[in-house]
Design an enzyme around this catalytic site. Structure first.
Site, PDB file in Angstrom:
ATOM      1  N   ASP A   1      -3.720   7.152   6.401  1.00  0.00           N
ATOM      2  CA  ASP A   1      -3.124   5.820   6.451  1.00  0.00           C
ATOM      3  C   ASP A   1      -3.819   4.908   7.453  1.00  0.00           C
ATOM      4  O   ASP A   1      -3.171   4.103   8.117  1.00  0.00           O
ATOM      5  CB  ASP A   1      -1.619   5.937   6.791  1.00  0.00           C
ATOM      6  CG  ASP A   1      -0.861   4.637   6.549  1.00  0.00           C
ATOM      7  OD1 ASP A   1      -1.393   3.761   5.838  1.00  0.00           O
ATOM      8  OD2 ASP A   1       0.254   4.497   7.088  1.00  0.00           O
TER       9      ASP A   1
ATOM     10  N   GLY B   1       0.794  -1.233   0.000  1.00  0.00           N
ATOM     11  CA  GLY B   1       0.000   0.000   0.000  1.00  0.00           C
ATOM     12  C   GLY B   1       0.820   1.272   0.000  1.00  0.00           C
ATOM     13  O   GLY B   1       0.305   2.345  -0.288  1.00  0.00           O
TER      14      GLY B   1
END
Lengths: 555, 269
Positions: free
Chosen positions: A323, A213
């Site tokens: 995040d 990611g």
């Protein structure tokens, strides 16, 4: 190959054990298994039926989170609140490669399978910790890793183990010898993909996710034929342009949008649904280049267990810029809500909110903060956050709680059906979030900013919190100083086991949170406790520093 | 190196603020202040520097025998006297030299981050002291009585941080702040733990370490004591400094002398 042969006798071998275990679970501590110390052959193949019924053979720990519902609750009760103070060290296993040890071992009939950094596995006698075999996976030296060289565990079906590797392969390893049965590339590591999570067995498939990611990957969840390694289905976590949800990504941003799947999911055999969390959209901290909700990042996906087709999704953090991966373990439990039994999913999210969802439909049932958060007024009737203004990362920095590491993270929570409480490792932190321009380069870091914690860690509060899933209220908390990166285990002895970053392993009273036992083992902790029994003796195992420790009661 | 960089940061921010006030005459980047001045940008700038500039200016920008580019850590630049000036040099280069510059197409963020990085490696970033180190030394062990708590090269006591190399860790402004406002930043190591026993006895001391189940302190007699949190004691954290403030005790000139002395405390002469 070898498997088809071996799966048939399993039923015969495993059934009596399971039945006995079920009896014992009702009557008291589990006692019935052969004793490996006496030279008996004990490792019988693990059929799908055994996996479905894993709660009924609590002397074994057959998958990453113990059972398919991922409750991390063990029916073993030999160690309980009255005697936990007498736990003593039985053995320790040293992991030679120094890195974060994030493993949760499996135990099958007296044999323990431990994964090690970087992508290795060792089989040991669960009574003594002494090895049968080890497999060291060869790795290239130009891996793309955001967060260290680690591995969280294996899955088992029949007598084959399935392991993710850092070069984004899935490897099938013979459980008796450590030989490679097959080795399959899941994605190209040079593009930023890697694999760290323990796969999940669903029937005759190995279901497994992907990490990356922070590298502008496009996430997916895969299924492989356990026998052959052939890929059976792939479900993209970011829909392609032919799908209407693709419009939740501005322009071409979906191509590098992240939404990885790097923690093990759960499965409901009755509904035939696989549940899996997805990670942050990319670039992490610069949302301006990917306007929209960014489906299905930071979501839980419910997929058909045969085809991978999506039944529903629930997005916790639309258009995340902090995040806050929804990389938590989906905990499946049937709970009483307004006089009705609901098939629920319990989820304490990295974004600071706790959620109870209906796992048949994905309907939002309730939710509220379980840790300090400053970014949302609350959740609306559909569970969508009501954002506060000026909480997005900025050029000059924006102070927001939780921090990027989250109010919790990938550390498995535990749910006890005896107390009806969900035990979560929670952190009341904060961070300054910066946003920066960044161009995507294949295989390079792609985060669009960064974060800083304004104060030393000692200023923030961390705790194990017991959440009532029918209200979202925190019933009790046990404070941790300075913080923790460990998962949680609950047992029928009404104990909650966990650990803290500075090397304590401890047991709490599951009803009150009172500390009942602890031992300082020195190293940092990034793993989760598990429990098993051999020959009538219950053990608890925890990895601390680079050593895996196993405790039990005295003889 | 790591700590040094982090702590220097305050000084960099200060300096960046100062230089931008000096109204640069160049007409680049809209004469703006450097907008990218966080620690994150120092890191990004260092990465860029190491990739694009270090072959000529050395890995840490200090030049060196093998390198063709000048030392960029002296705090003085021949071709620039402001952040905006540096921006221009990095973008446009220095005419007729090997210093080519990144070019007009380079993105502003990266250039500013390089400027921020260069400011962070400036060895004179925090300025140089004006007071007398010798006079400061007298005050330190004399009227100041600083050695009641602090140790310097093995002389003194243990009730405050060892100051033997404090000049390396702290900029001038920070040293001044430490004297006049000790509560401004108190590291957890210097918090006070106040423990009350089952019989009501109170023991207090500097918090040497604390974890989930225990804590350890140094009491006023400099004895080390260890406590269990769940053994019948209660405890309280006091996050203020035990150091007195010296704003009224000393004149500004005396404080300058003390600061000069503290600044001179380094491992290398």
């Amino acid at each position: 190959m070898t498997l088809t042969l071996l799966r048939t006798p399993t039923r015969i071998l495993s059934r009596p054990v399971a039945a006995l275990a079920a009896l014992a679970a009702a009557a008291g501590p589990v006692v019935a298994q052969p004793s490996p110390g006496e030279g008996l052959a004990v490792f019988s193949p693990v059929t799908w039926e055994r996996l479905v019924d894993a709660a009924n053979e609590p002397h074994n720990w057959l998958m990453y989170n113990g059972t398919l519902d991922s409750q991390r609750f063990s029916r073993l009760d030999q160690i309980d609140s009255a005697n936990v103070g007498q736990l003593e060290l039985k053995w320790a296993h040293h992991i030679p490669q120094l890195d974060r040890a994030e493993t949760t071992p499996l135990v099958v009939d007296g044999v323990m399978f431990i994964t090690e950094s970087p992508s290795n596995v060792v089989a040991v006698d669960a009574v003594t910790g002494r090895p049968f075999w080890r497999y060291d996976h060869p790795l290239p030296d130009d891996l793309r890793l955001c967060c260290g060289r680690n591995n969280r565990g294996v899955a088992i079906l029949g007598e084959t183990l399935y392991m993710s590797t850092l070069d984004a392969h899935l490897v099938a390893i013979d459980g008796r010898s450590g030989s490679v049965v097959w080795n399959r590339e899941v994605a190209d590591y040079r593009s930023g993909y890697s694999k760290t999570e323990a796969p999940l067995i669903v029937k005759d498939q190995v279901v497994t996710g992907i990490a990356g990611g922070e590298y502008g990957i496009r996430g997916f969840l895969d299924s492989y034929d356990a026998d052959t390694g052939e890929r059976l289905w792939r479900t993209d976590t970011i829909p392609g342009p032919d799908h209407p949800d693709n419009r939740s990504w501005a322009g071409d941003s979906w191509r590098t949008g992240g939404a990885p799947t790097w923690i093990t999911g759960s499965y409901d055999p009755e509904l035939n649904l696989v549940y899996w969390g997805t990670g942050n959209p990319g670039p992490d901290w610069n949302g301006a280049v990917r306007r929209g909700d960014n489906l299905y990042s930071d979501s839980v996906l419910a997929l058909n267990g045969d085809t991978g087709e999506m039944a529903w999704y629930f997005q916790f953090t639309p258009h995340d810029e902090h995040d806050w991966d929804a990389i938590q373990v989906p905990v499946l439990a049937d709970i009483e809500l307004d006089g009705e039994t609901r098939k629920a999913m319990l989820w304490a999210n990295r974004n600071g909110f706790y959620y109870t969802l209906d796992r048949e439909t994905g309907e939002f049932l309730l939710g509220k903060p379980f840790a300090k958060q400053t970014w949302a007024e609350g959740l609306d009737g559909n569970g969508r956050p009501i954002r506060r203004p000026n909480t997005a990362p900025s050029q000059e920095g924006t102070l927001v709680s939780p921090m990027a590491g989250g109010a919790t993270n990938w550390w498995s929570p535990a749910y006890s059906p005896r107390t009806n409480l969900l035990y979560v490792n929670a952190f009341d932190g904060e961070a300054i979030f910066f946003s920066r321009d960044e161009d995507y380069q294949e295989g390079d870091n792609f985060t669009g900013g960064g974060t800083e914690t304004p104060l030393p860690i000692e200023h923030y509060h961390s705790a194990i919190r017991a959440i009532d899933p029918t209200t979202g209220d925190v019933r009790w908390e046990f404070p941790i100083t300075p913080r923790s990166r460990a998962g949680v285990l609950a047992t029928a002895g009404d104990l909650v086991f966990s650990a803290s970053i500075d090397g304590y392993f401890y047991a709490l009273d599951a009803r009150t949170g009172a500390p009942l036992w602890h031992i300082s083992l020195g190293g940092p902790v990034h793993a989760q406790p598990m429990t098993y029994a051999v020959n009538g003796q219950q053990y608890v195992t925890m990895t601390i520093g680079n050593t895996l420790y196993t405790f039990g009661l005295g003889d | 190196m790591g700590t040094r960089c982090g702590i220097r940061w305050t000084a960099v921010a200060l300096l960046a603020a100062l230089t931008s006030g000096a109204a640069p005459v160049v007409t680049v980047a809209q004469d703006t202040e450097n907008p990218y001045i966080s620690r994150l940008d120092v890191r990004a700038g260092r990465q860029l520097f190491q990739a694009r500039c270090s072959t000529c200016h050395g890995l840490n920008a200090a030049g060196g025998n093998e390198s063709t580019g000048p030392d960029l850590t002296t705090g003085r630049f021949r071709h620039a006297d402001s952040d905006a000036g540096l921006f221009r040099v990095i973008r446009d280069g220095v005419r007729s030299t090997a210093m080519l510059g990144l070019g007009a197409d380079a993105d502003e963020q990266s250039i500013w981050q390089l400027v921020t990085y260069l400011r962070s490696v400036d060895v004179t970033a925090g300025g140089t002291p004006t007071g007398s180190a010798a006079a400061g030394r007298q005050l330190f062990t004399g009227t100041g009585g600083c050695d009641r708590c602090h140790m310097v090269n093995g002389q003194g006591q243990r009730l405050g941080p060892d100051l033997s190399t404090v000049g390396e860790r702290r900029a001038l402004a920070e040293l001044e702040t430490a004297l006049v406002n000790p509560d401004a930043e108190v590291l957890p190591r210097w918090w006070t733990m106040k423990a009350t026993g089952p019989d009501g006895q109170v023991v207090e001391g500097l918090r040497m370490d604390e974890d989930t189940f225990t804590f350890r302190i140094m009491d006023a007699d400099q004895q080390l004591r260890a406590f269990s949190k769940y053994g019948g004691w209660t405890w309280e954290r006091v996050q203020r400094s035990t150091m007195p403030g010296y704003a009224d005790t000393f004149t500004a000139a005396e404080r300058n002398d003390l600061v000069a002395y503290l600044f001179s405390l380094r491992s290398e002469p």
